[in-house]
Design an enzyme around this catalytic site. Structure first.
Site, mmCIF file in Angstrom:
data_model
loop_
_atom_site.group_PDB
_atom_site.id
_atom_site.type_symbol
_atom_site.label_atom_id
_atom_site.label_comp_id
_atom_site.label_asym_id
_atom_site.label_seq_id
_atom_site.Cartn_x
_atom_site.Cartn_y
_atom_site.Cartn_z
ATOM 1 N N ASN A 14 0.875 -1.180 0.000
ATOM 2 C CA ASN A 14 0.000 0.000 0.000
ATOM 3 C C ASN A 14 0.914 1.232 0.000
ATOM 4 O O ASN A 14 1.468 1.594 1.030
ATOM 5 C CB ASN A 14 -0.884 -0.055 1.261
ATOM 6 N N TRP A 15 1.032 1.842 -1.165
ATOM 7 C CA TRP A 15 1.973 2.974 -1.300
ATOM 8 C C TRP A 15 1.422 4.255 -0.678
ATOM 9 O O TRP A 15 2.146 5.242 -0.567
ATOM 10 C CB TRP A 15 2.307 3.222 -2.772
ATOM 11 N N LYS A 16 0.148 4.240 -0.337
ATOM 12 C CA LYS A 16 -0.510 5.419 0.250
ATOM 13 C C LYS A 16 -0.288 6.657 -0.643
ATOM 14 O O LYS A 16 -0.095 6.519 -1.850
ATOM 15 C CB LYS A 16 -0.029 5.632 1.688
ATOM 16 N N HIS A 50 -9.634 1.209 4.863
ATOM 17 C CA HIS A 50 -8.368 1.438 5.571
ATOM 18 C C HIS A 50 -8.607 2.385 6.746
ATOM 19 O O HIS A 50 -9.391 3.340 6.628
ATOM 20 C CB HIS A 50 -7.322 2.021 4.621
ATOM 21 N N SER A 81 3.306 -2.118 10.337
ATOM 22 C CA SER A 81 4.752 -2.165 10.585
ATOM 23 C C SER A 81 5.404 -3.497 10.195
ATOM 24 O O SER A 81 6.354 -3.942 10.836
ATOM 25 C CB SER A 81 5.055 -1.823 12.052
ATOM 26 N N GLY A 113 2.740 -1.135 4.290
ATOM 27 C CA GLY A 113 2.757 0.284 3.970
ATOM 28 C C GLY A 113 4.184 0.760 3.730
ATOM 29 O O GLY A 113 4.758 0.565 2.655
ATOM 30 N N GLY A 114 4.773 1.382 4.750
ATOM 31 C CA GLY A 114 6.098 1.999 4.620
ATOM 32 C C GLY A 114 7.141 1.120 3.941
ATOM 33 O O GLY A 114 7.856 1.579 3.038
ATOM 34 N N GLY A 148 2.295 2.253 10.792
ATOM 35 C CA GLY A 148 3.251 3.353 10.659
ATOM 36 C C GLY A 148 3.942 3.734 11.957
ATOM 37 O O GLY A 148 4.571 4.787 12.042
ATOM 38 N N GLU A 205 -6.957 4.750 7.906
ATOM 39 C CA GLU A 205 -6.692 6.178 7.638
ATOM 40 C C GLU A 205 -7.917 6.829 7.001
ATOM 41 O O GLU A 205 -8.219 7.995 7.273
ATOM 42 C CB GLU A 205 -5.435 6.317 6.755
ATOM 43 N N GLU A 248 -5.490 -4.979 10.566
ATOM 44 C CA GLU A 248 -4.497 -3.928 10.758
ATOM 45 C C GLU A 248 -4.775 -3.185 12.061
ATOM 46 O O GLU A 248 -5.572 -2.232 12.074
ATOM 47 C CB GLU A 248 -4.550 -2.937 9.601
HETATM 48 P P1 PGA Z 1 2.701 0.337 7.662
HETATM 49 O O1 PGA Z 1 1.235 0.525 7.049
HETATM 50 O O2 PGA Z 1 3.247 -0.939 7.084
HETATM 51 O O3 PGA Z 1 3.463 1.542 7.213
HETATM 52 O O4 PGA Z 1 2.549 0.239 9.137
HETATM 53 C C1 PGA Z 1 0.379 -0.572 6.825
HETATM 54 C C2 PGA Z 1 -0.912 -0.100 6.208
HETATM 55 O O5 PGA Z 1 -1.389 0.983 6.566
HETATM 56 O O6 PGA Z 1 -1.492 -0.803 5.358
#
Ligand code: PGA
Length: 258
Positions: A11-13, A101, A217, A238-239, A178, A103, A172
């Site tokens: 997930n590149w966000k 998600h 993470s 994500g990251g 993050g 967010e 998640e």
């Molecule tokens: P993260 O994000 O790996 O940066 O913790 C995961 C996600 O939000 O899908």
């Protein structure tokens, strides 16, 4: 051999430029070894989907990476300024779409009902939804984890269990996203097993087939321990998905744990 093929989705966000998206795919072309028993997907921002799709179509078949989007409109085509419709994503070559998600639930006020409508819309157009569920730190500390993820899952299940035949769920925990604070493998496994049991209450066959990913993470250093758990069928990353070597190492860990 596992019943469920693992899935590792990046997930590149809201990150990257066209140049960095290109560089990332080039990096994956170098770093990813041929994979068996693992599906890999990347979910760039809407505006990069077309270019990334073109780059992915050039990848060797054994390293084929699927395309996913990070969101879709709950509506069919029509007067919804600024929205992106599922059929448009399908036309661009998307196979997956992330829905719910945390967010978006937090920043855009997406309710369980909106998430359920997006999930249903994804199915209508032939996209595989990746449904995100997870509790906040306060909810975990008050012992409400199962209650929260059950509510998030049930909102979607009430649309009809058949819908889940091919679905992907991503557990998640909000406190792990993050933050560098990954859930303990056993902690994640307990929630994954709970989600699968809940799903089985609606449709036993779908529960056996559904892939339940862990997200929050995930890194190369902690992926293998997570994938060793019986009900962890992959990861939503994500990251670490913004670094080709790191993301490829997570994909390879998924393969080794087959
Ligand atoms: P993260 O994000 O790996 O940066 O913790 C995961 C996600 O939000 O899908």
């Amino acid at each position: 051999m596992r019943v469920r093929e693992r899935l590792v989705a990046g997930n590149w966000k809201m990150n990257g430029t066209l140049a960095s998206a290109r560089a990332l795919i080039e990096g994956l072309r170098r770093e990813l070894m041929p994979l068996t028993g693992v599906k890999v997907a990347v979910c760039p921002a809407f505006v990069h989907l077309r270019d990334v799709a073109a780059l992915l179509s050039d990848m060797p078949v054994t390293r084929r990476i699927c395309l996913g989007a990070q969101n879709l409109s709950p509506h069919p085509p029509g007067a919804h300024t600024g929205e992106v419709e599922g059929g448009m994503l399908k036309e661009l070559g998307c196979r997956y779409v992330i829905v719910g998600h945390s967010e978006r639930r937090r920043e855009e006020g997406e309710t369980d009902e909106i998430v359920a409508a997006k999930f249903a819309r994804a199915h209508e157009v032939g996209l595989t939804p990746i449904l995100c569920v997870g509790e906040t730190l306060a909810e975990r500390e008050s012992g409400a984890t199962e209650q929260v993820v059950a509510r998030q899952l049930d909102a979607v299940l009430s649309g009809g269990a058949k819908v889940f035949a091919e679905a992907v769920i991503a557990y998640e925990p909000v406190w792990a996203i993050g933050t560098g604070r990954v859930a303990e493998p056993a902690q994640a496994q307990a929630v994954h097993a709970f989600l699968r049991r809940r799903l089985a209450g609606h449709d036993a066959g779908a529960a056996a087939r559904a892939r339940i990913l862990y997200g929050g993470s995930v890194k190369a250093a902690n992926a293998a321990a997570l994938f060793a758990e019986a009900d962890i069928d992959g990861a939503l990353v994500g990251g670490a998905s913004l670094d080709a070597a790191e993301f490829a190492a997570i994909c390879h860990a998924a393969e080794r744990q087959r």
